[in-house]
Design an enzyme around this catalytic site. Structure first.
Site, PDB file in Angstrom:
ATOM      1  CB  CYS A   2      -0.871  -0.015   1.241  1.00 50.43           C
ATOM      2  SG  CYS A   2      -1.707  -1.594   1.462  1.00 50.43           S
ATOM      3  NE  ARG A  27       4.201   2.278  -1.423  1.00 51.26           N
ATOM      4  CZ  ARG A  27       5.423   1.793  -1.163  1.00 51.26           C
ATOM      5  NH1 ARG A  27       6.452   2.203  -1.885  1.00 51.26           N
ATOM      6  NH2 ARG A  27       5.608   0.900  -0.226  1.00 51.26           N
ATOM      7  CD1 TRP A  73      -1.435  -4.583  -5.083  1.00 50.59           C
ATOM      8  CD2 TRP A  73      -1.080  -6.056  -3.441  1.00 50.59           C
ATOM      9  NE1 TRP A  73      -1.209  -5.822  -5.654  1.00 50.59           N
ATOM     10  CE2 TRP A  73      -0.993  -6.735  -4.673  1.00 50.59           C
ATOM     11  CE3 TRP A  73      -0.892  -6.788  -2.266  1.00 50.59           C
ATOM     12  CZ2 TRP A  73      -0.717  -8.106  -4.762  1.00 50.59           C
ATOM     13  CZ3 TRP A  73      -0.631  -8.147  -2.349  1.00 50.59           C
ATOM     14  CH2 TRP A  73      -0.537  -8.790  -3.596  1.00 50.59           C
ATOM     15  CG  ASN A  99       2.917  -0.720   2.949  1.00 50.95           C
ATOM     16  OD1 ASN A  99       2.475  -1.783   2.518  1.00 50.95           O
ATOM     17  ND2 ASN A  99       4.113  -0.251   2.621  1.00 50.95           N
ATOM     18  N   GLY A 100       1.661  -3.196   5.035  1.00 52.72           N
ATOM     19  CA  GLY A 100       2.384  -4.359   5.558  1.00 52.72           C
ATOM     20  C   GLY A 100       1.419  -5.460   5.948  1.00 52.72           C
ATOM     21  CD  GLU A 486      11.991  -7.757 -18.008  1.00 60.45           C
ATOM     22  OE1 GLU A 486      11.461  -6.644 -17.868  1.00 60.45           O
ATOM     23  OE2 GLU A 486      11.912  -8.651 -17.142  1.00 60.45           O
ATOM     24  CE  LYS A 490       8.192  -5.480 -17.671  1.00 59.41           C
ATOM     25  NZ  LYS A 490       9.286  -5.935 -16.898  1.00 59.41           N
ATOM     26  CD  GLU A 493       5.344  -6.688 -15.293  1.00 58.71           C
ATOM     27  OE1 GLU A 493       6.503  -6.650 -15.733  1.00 58.71           O
ATOM     28  OE2 GLU A 493       5.058  -6.486 -14.111  1.00 58.71           O
ATOM     29  CG  HIS A 509      14.182 -30.561 -24.693  1.00 59.81           C
ATOM     30  ND1 HIS A 509      14.687 -31.777 -25.076  1.00 59.81           N
ATOM     31  CD2 HIS A 509      15.118 -29.631 -25.045  1.00 59.81           C
ATOM     32  CE1 HIS A 509      15.888 -31.608 -25.611  1.00 59.81           C
ATOM     33  NE2 HIS A 509      16.170 -30.312 -25.603  1.00 59.81           N
ATOM     34  CE  LYS A 608       8.467   0.314 -10.555  1.00 60.89           C
ATOM     35  NZ  LYS A 608       8.705  -0.315 -11.841  1.00 60.89           N
TER      36      LYS A 608
HETATM   37  C1  AGP Z   1       8.509  -6.002 -13.089  1.00 54.39           C
HETATM   38  O1  AGP Z   1       8.001  -5.310 -14.143  1.00 54.39           O
HETATM   39  C2  AGP Z   1       7.664  -6.087 -11.912  1.00 54.39           C
HETATM   40  N1  AGP Z   1       7.264  -4.820 -11.464  1.00 54.39           N
HETATM   41  C3  AGP Z   1       8.224  -6.945 -10.788  1.00 54.39           C
HETATM   42  O2  AGP Z   1       8.478  -8.211 -11.285  1.00 54.39           O
HETATM   43  C4  AGP Z   1       9.498  -6.411 -10.130  1.00 54.39           C
HETATM   44  O3  AGP Z   1      10.573  -6.534 -10.986  1.00 54.39           O
HETATM   45  C5  AGP Z   1       9.763  -7.218  -8.861  1.00 54.39           C
HETATM   46  O4  AGP Z   1       8.677  -7.038  -7.981  1.00 54.39           O
HETATM   47  C6  AGP Z   1      11.067  -6.814  -8.180  1.00 54.39           C
HETATM   48  O5  AGP Z   1      10.983  -5.505  -7.736  1.00 54.39           O
HETATM   49  P1  AGP Z   1      12.302  -4.742  -7.270  1.00 54.39           P
HETATM   50  O6  AGP Z   1      13.235  -4.667  -8.435  1.00 54.39           O
HETATM   51  O7  AGP Z   1      11.793  -3.393  -6.850  1.00 54.39           O
HETATM   52  O8  AGP Z   1      12.877  -5.511  -6.126  1.00 54.39           O
END
Ligand code: AGP
Length: 613
Positions: A2, A27, A73, A99-100, A486, A490, A493, A509, A608
């Protein structure tokens, strides 16, 4: 994960809280809420985005020069108005944002229910405000002490701010594992999960350390104590370097597209002052300090999550190739619970954009217990990983607001490339002449990315052709295998299309069974060393009618004759290809998501920085 924000001062709090929540919305965006005091306590909270809260508070009394706010969140309890924060005590005196995760909330809740407390929501957070209320009433404590005492009974992660209607000149904030920043302004205080809501009010901040509590007062006084020992702490006031422009979209539709286009500059910023091709040297502050431990390390253990883990995988290829040092790349969440073998001759490299990822933080603590040197590679200045690592380097990518990481990935890979080159040189595997050659080529990368960005329109066209498929496969070899992972992440997500990345040879395989005319296969074909192998992989896909989108080096007519779509990128040394080949994959995922009507910057179910396990 959050976002929390709070204000105490002379100005109207509501507009400041709302602007702050909009800055923190990356967040978490399941619900939003504020509490304000203006002789009476007003709590407004709504499922959905901050805009929904704004619409809901229209025509309502939002006066007051003290207030707290939250964007959620969801962890405990589904996204709805009842589970939204702030949460209020049963006597209506206290309000709290959190937050937590309170891990022992069920035990505390049961004890409080025995004392007659009843709960409105399914959240762990509501238990905390009732616990503070119970202690405050029972012991007749001032709000600061009631919060501190309550936190001595809490297990878990938290950043909280508490407001007491009977003491509207005070705010109490505390943190453990989750980040919290105190902004010290002229006759005002701002408290927030990160510096983005604070920067336009003051540059003077205190990053609260773990297990610290802060009490700030309207008269400008404040104190910071450690929670368990209740001793006053000397605050370390820092000057923020962040500029407000960095938090704006700068004319782009989405932060993600802006951040993709920032990469020539962010990679140049990451290199600036750290390397000199003519003289053949690389200098990374943190690395110089621990040269012996790094040069003589028996093994590098890279810990990270998500996109940062992919950057770690690219680094495995780089360190083994250039510095001939064994590398293991670990998912931080698995590493911390796997009981791994770690010695004080190991160096642990922790990679994180936010610097707040809970699993990576825990992996660091574990490594430190075994005496390993921890080297942090972080973007967010002043973040927990930056402060808890023994040494490290910032990637200088500037704030990354889009939830899907882009410029941080290339920043991390650039930093790791410089680290591998430096270690390779120091370990005697790279002669000076080759070092100078490679650094000259690396210096060209920002300008080559400028060129790659010119494929944006072509990526938009290809995206319009493949946006309605339900699956996608990404293939790469060597340095580009992690880039394939990667690219798939992308797309997953932000467009919610199921996608998988694979080492191209691994396709035979199993995954090849997935291929038919409905499967777009994005193949990265820029490796000279495995070119013929990649060509065979493309033929295997075409033999099963798969749609091939090939990322090739400029002028590659051979693959152009086989693939359905071709995206050309400038040639560079194979070591540096991930920095170029990832760009078209970022653009493809972006355009596909936009065309599918997805909220690119705030994809569903994501946040994020993942500050809980
Ligand atoms: C990537 O696009 C995502 N936002 C997520 O996988 C992110 O890379 C992951 O949560 C790690 O975050 P960080 O680099 O802030 O530790």
């Amino acid at each position: 994960m959050c976002g929390i924000v709070a204000y105490l001062g002379k100005k109207e709090a509501f507009p400041i809280l709302i602007k702050g929540l909009q800055r923190l919305e990356y967040r978490g965006y399941d619900s939003a809420g504020v509490a304000l005091f203006n002789g009476d306590l007003h709590v407004y909270k709504k499922k959905g985005k901050v805009q929904d809260l704004l619409d809901f508070t229209d025509e309502k009394n939002t006066d007051g020069t003290i207030g707290i706010g939250h964007t959620r969140w969801a962890t405990h309890g589904k996204p709805d108005d009842l589970n939204a924060h702030p949460h209020t005590s049963s006597n209506g005196r206290l309000v709290l944002v959190h937050n937590g995760i309170i891990e022992n909330y069920a035990t505390l809740k049961a004890a409080l229910e025995k004392l007659g407390h009843t709960f409105k929501s399914q959240t762990d957070t509501e238990v905390l405000v009732h616990l503070i209320e119970e202690l405050q009433e029972r012991e007749g404590l001032p709000i600061g002490e009631a919060v501190r005492l309550a936190l001595t009974k809490v297990i878990g992660a938290y950043a909280i701010v508490v407001m007491d209607r009977k003491d509207p000149n005070t705010l109490v904030a505390a943190r453990k594992q989750s980040p919290l920043v105190v902004g010290i302004g002229r006759d005002e205080f701002l408290l927030a999960s990160d510096a983005t809501p604070i920067i336009e009010h003051t540059k003077q901040v205190i990053y609260l350390n773990d297990s610290e509590i802060a009490v700030v007062r309207r008269n400008g006084s404040y104190e910071i104590r450690n929670i368990m020992e209740n001793q006053i702490q000397d605050p370390f006031i820092q000057q923020l370097e962040l500029e407000i422009e960095a938090l704006e979209k700068g004319g782009f539709d989405y932060f993600m597209l802006k951040e993709i286009h920032e990469q020539p500059k962010t990679i140049a910023d990451c290199m600036r002052g750290r390397m000199n091709a003519d003289e053949g040297w690389i200098r990374l502050g943190g690395l110089e300090e621990y040269t012996n431990r790094l040069v003589n390390a028996q093994r590098l253990l890279i810990v990270a999550c998500g996109t940062s883990w992919h950057a770690g995988l690219v680094a495995e290829y780089l360190f083994e190739e250039l510095a001939r040092i064994p590398v293991e790349v670990e998912y931080a969440s698995e590493f911390r619970y796997r009981n791994p073998v770690i010695t004080d001759k190991d160096v642990v490299i922790a990679i994180s954009q936010s610097g707040e990822t809970a699993d990576t933080l825990a992996a660091i603590e574990l490594a430190k217990e075994y005496g390993a040197l921890v080297y942090g590679i972080v973007n967010s200045v002043g973040s927990s990983i930056a402060r808890t690592s023994h040494a490290g380097s910032y990637i200088h990518a500037g704030p990354e607001i889009g939830v899907a990481s882009t410029k941080a990935f290339t920043g991390q890979v650039t930093l790791l490339t410089m680290m591998a080159l430096s270690l390779g040189f120091k370990r005697g595997y790279i002669p000076k002449s080759r070092m100078q050659l490679l650094l000259r080529e690396l210096e060209q990368v920002p300008q080559k990315i400028e060129q790659v960005l010119k494929v944006n329109e072509q990526c938009r066209y290809i995206s319009s052709e493949i946006k309605d498929f339900h699956n996608a496969l990404y293939l790469g070899r060597g340095f580009n295998f992690p880039v394939a992972l990667e690219g798939a992440l992308k797309l997953k997500e932000i467009s919610y299309i199921h996608a998988e990345g694979y080492p191209a040879a691994e396709m035979k395989h199993g995954p090849i069974a997935l291929i038919d005319e409905n499967m777009p296969v994005i193949v990265i074909c820029t490796n000279k060393s495995a070119y013929e192998k990649i060509v065979s992989n493309i033929q295997e896909v075409k033999a099963r009618k798969g749609q091939v989108i090939a990322i090739v080096n400029e002028g590659d007519t051979h693959i152009r004759s086989m693939a359905d779509y071709v995206i050309e990128i400038p040639d560079t040394d194979e070591l540096f290809t991930p920095l170029l080949s990832v760009i078209p994959l970022q653009l493809l995922s972006y355009h596909i998501a936009v065309m599918r009507g997805c909220n690119v910057d705030q994809p569903r179910n994501l946040a994020k920085s993942v500050t809980v396990e």
